[in-house]
Design a protein around this motif. Structure first.
Motif, PDB file in Angstrom:
ATOM      1  N   UNK A 130       0.847  -1.217   0.000  1.00 16.96           N
ATOM      2  CA  UNK A 130       0.000   0.000   0.000  1.00 16.96           C
ATOM      3  C   UNK A 130       0.874   1.256   0.000  1.00 16.96           C
ATOM      4  N   UNK A 131       1.934   1.208   0.806  1.00 18.28           N
ATOM      5  CA  UNK A 131       2.850   2.370   0.867  1.00 18.28           C
ATOM      6  C   UNK A 131       3.570   2.562  -0.476  1.00 18.28           C
ATOM      7  N   UNK A 132       3.998   1.437  -1.076  1.00 24.83           N
ATOM      8  CA  UNK A 132       4.703   1.526  -2.375  1.00 24.83           C
ATOM      9  C   UNK A 132       3.776   2.041  -3.482  1.00 24.83           C
ATOM     10  N   UNK A 133       2.448   1.895  -3.239  1.00 24.77           N
ATOM     11  CA  UNK A 133       1.478   2.419  -4.225  1.00 24.77           C
ATOM     12  C   UNK A 133       1.176   3.886  -3.948  1.00 24.77           C
ATOM     13  N   UNK A 134       1.837   4.446  -2.948  1.00 19.00           N
ATOM     14  CA  UNK A 134       1.674   5.878  -2.657  1.00 19.00           C
ATOM     15  C   UNK A 134       0.457   6.203  -1.801  1.00 19.00           C
ATOM     16  N   UNK A 135      -0.099   5.174  -1.162  1.00 16.90           N
ATOM     17  CA  UNK A 135      -1.275   5.393  -0.294  1.00 16.90           C
ATOM     18  C   UNK A 135      -0.884   5.216   1.177  1.00 16.90           C
ATOM     19  N   UNK A 136      -1.718   5.735   2.077  1.00 18.47           N
ATOM     20  CA  UNK A 136      -1.461   5.637   3.509  1.00 18.47           C
ATOM     21  C   UNK A 136      -2.261   4.469   4.123  1.00 18.47           C
ATOM     22  N   UNK A 137      -1.564   3.338   4.463  1.00 16.14           N
ATOM     23  CA  UNK A 137      -2.269   2.260   5.153  1.00 16.14           C
ATOM     24  C   UNK A 137      -2.719   2.767   6.525  1.00 16.14           C
ATOM     25  N   UNK A 138      -3.912   2.296   6.934  1.00 17.99           N
ATOM     26  CA  UNK A 138      -4.449   2.746   8.221  1.00 17.99           C
ATOM     27  C   UNK A 138      -5.300   3.985   8.078  1.00 17.99           C
ATOM     28  N   UNK A 139      -5.163   4.698   6.946  1.00 17.46           N
ATOM     29  CA  UNK A 139      -5.991   5.890   6.681  1.00 17.46           C
ATOM     30  C   UNK A 139      -6.727   5.749   5.343  1.00 17.46           C
ATOM     31  N   UNK A 140      -5.968   5.758   4.223  1.00 14.75           N
ATOM     32  CA  UNK A 140      -6.623   5.577   2.905  1.00 14.75           C
ATOM     33  C   UNK A 140      -7.266   4.186   2.836  1.00 14.75           C
ATOM     34  N   UNK A 141      -6.536   3.200   3.366  1.00 17.38           N
ATOM     35  CA  UNK A 141      -7.066   1.825   3.394  1.00 17.38           C
ATOM     36  C   UNK A 141      -6.968   1.315   4.833  1.00 17.38           C
ATOM     37  N   UNK A 142      -8.123   1.040   5.460  1.00 20.28           N
ATOM     38  CA  UNK A 142      -8.113   0.509   6.828  1.00 20.28           C
ATOM     39  C   UNK A 142      -7.524  -0.899   6.813  1.00 20.28           C
ATOM     40  N   UNK A 143      -6.842  -1.291   7.891  1.00 28.30           N
ATOM     41  CA  UNK A 143      -6.203  -2.616   7.960  1.00 28.30           C
ATOM     42  C   UNK A 143      -6.634  -3.334   9.237  1.00 28.30           C
ATOM     43  N   UNK A 144      -7.332  -4.471   9.065  1.00 31.01           N
ATOM     44  CA  UNK A 144      -7.744  -5.295  10.209  1.00 31.01           C
ATOM     45  C   UNK A 144      -7.288  -6.724   9.963  1.00 31.01           C
ATOM     46  N   UNK A 145      -6.697  -7.347  11.005  1.00 30.28           N
ATOM     47  CA  UNK A 145      -6.170  -8.715  10.831  1.00 30.28           C
ATOM     48  C   UNK A 145      -6.249  -9.472  12.160  1.00 30.28           C
ATOM     49  N   UNK A 146      -5.586 -10.630  12.214  1.00 31.26           N
ATOM     50  CA  UNK A 146      -5.718 -11.534  13.369  1.00 31.26           C
ATOM     51  C   UNK A 146      -4.354 -12.101  13.747  1.00 31.26           C
ATOM     52  N   UNK A 147      -4.081 -12.324  14.965  1.00 25.57           N
ATOM     53  CA  UNK A 147      -2.924 -12.933  15.624  1.00 25.57           C
ATOM     54  C   UNK A 147      -2.414 -12.072  16.777  1.00 25.57           C
TER      55      UNK A 147
END
Ligand code: GZL
Length: 312
Positions: free
Chosen positions: A224-241
């Motif tokens: 996401x960062x390499x695509x020039x977007x902000x993970x956690x803001x432009x694209x929300x990120x939810x996962x498990x562990x």
């Protein structure tokens, strides 16, 4: 008639110095590596001679390992089954040899009389916790979701998908638009996320990523960062562990939520085996570990520091 001391010594030897075979899936994720570390630590502390086998995520290697443990005449077998199907024959052989099998962190579709117990989390619930977090976070806004699935055919990949879909079922504003396996690894998670970004207008049309484990999420965050977007803001990120590195990402504002999975599955497994082998106590068929949600509001740096001392 044996004197007290001799009898005690013999009973301690029988109960204590066991030989246990452990067929581990591999080291595909930080969580898996921590499970292995903790299992070896627990065996050491309990005076158990642990025979360890890493299957490199291949079921045929796990089946061969279990057969080898049976041939060696181990006292018990731990098995973390990479996929849910194809275990009946080898579990029958272990049962024939009267060697108890305990499943760790994943399930099999074999009859439950072929294993003593299974230690793991409620994988469907984990998916629902993740889905509910997204429902609460987007609050009625349109949200196109991409999904990184775990290993195809594994119980976590099947159940975490089910749980997430159940949670979003009544919320037409949230839709999973792309879903593919990243095999629980960072590298595949990054590669598949790159293809999602390209397919979704450079990522502009993606609102959220749901990854079945943190390692795939960490790989996707890089993409996401390499695509020039902000993970956690432009694209929300939810996962498990809830592995340490997802908390580092949260502290940097690049991940939003994770559902905890304890890597200490061996503790309850060894306890159940000890009780069974000492006096025949039959455990429940499923020993469930808890699933707690963590977000950026939960002191991610502190959670990172705390976990670094816990086998990670
Ligand atoms: C889930 C466990 C999964 C972890 C992954 O119980 O089997 O396997 O979530 C690991 O990190 O690959």
């Amino acid at each position: 008639l044996l004197t007290g001391a001799a009898a005690l010594a013999i009973s301690t030897t029988i109960a204590g110095a066991q030989t246990i075979g452990f067929s581990q899936i591999g080291s595909e994720s930080g969580w898996r590596a921590a499970e292995t570390t903790l299992t070896k630590q627990q065996a050491e502390e309990r005076g158990i001679d642990l025979k360890f086998s890493d299957a490199q995520q291949k079921q045929e290697n796990q089946i061969a390992a279990v057969r080898s443990f049976v041939a060696q005449g181990v006292d018990a077998i731990l098995l973390a089954p990479v996929v849910a199907t194809g275990w009946d024959a080898v579990l029958e052989e272990a049962k024939e040899a009267e060697i108890p099998v305990v499943l760790l962190d994943r399930q099999v579709d074999s009859s439950d009389d072929l294993y003593l117990t299974a230690v793991g989390s409620d994988l469907v619930h984990e998916g629902s916790v993740a889905g509910q977090w997204l429902v609460d976070t987007v609050a009625g806004e349109e949200c196109r979701v991409v999904e990184l699935q775990g290993t195809t055919g594994s119980s976590p990949a099947i159940d975490r998908k089910t749980g997430f879909e159940q949670a979003i079922a009544d919320h037409g504003n949230i839709e999973i638009v792309r879903s593919q396996t990243g095999d629980f690894t960072r590298s595949r998670g990054k590669e598949v996320m790159e293809s999602f970004l390209q397919a979704e207008n450079g990522g502009a049309d993606i609102c959220a990523l749901y990854a079945h484990n943190d390692d795939m999420a960490v790989g996707a965050i890089q993409a996401i960062k390499e695509a020039g977007l902000k993970p956690g803001e432009d694209i929300l990120v939810v996962s498990i562990d809830a592995v340490p590195d997802i908390f580092l990402a949260m502290a940097a504002g690049e991940a939003n939520a994770t559902v905890e999975l304890t890597p200490n599955m061996a503790g309850p497994a060894f306890d159940a085996l000890k009780a069974y082998m000492t006096d025949g106590t039959m455990p429940e068929k499923f020993i469930q570990t808890e699933s707690k949600l963590y977000t950026q509001a939960d002191d991610p740096q502190g959670e990172y520091d705390r976990r670094k001392g816990l086998g990670y």
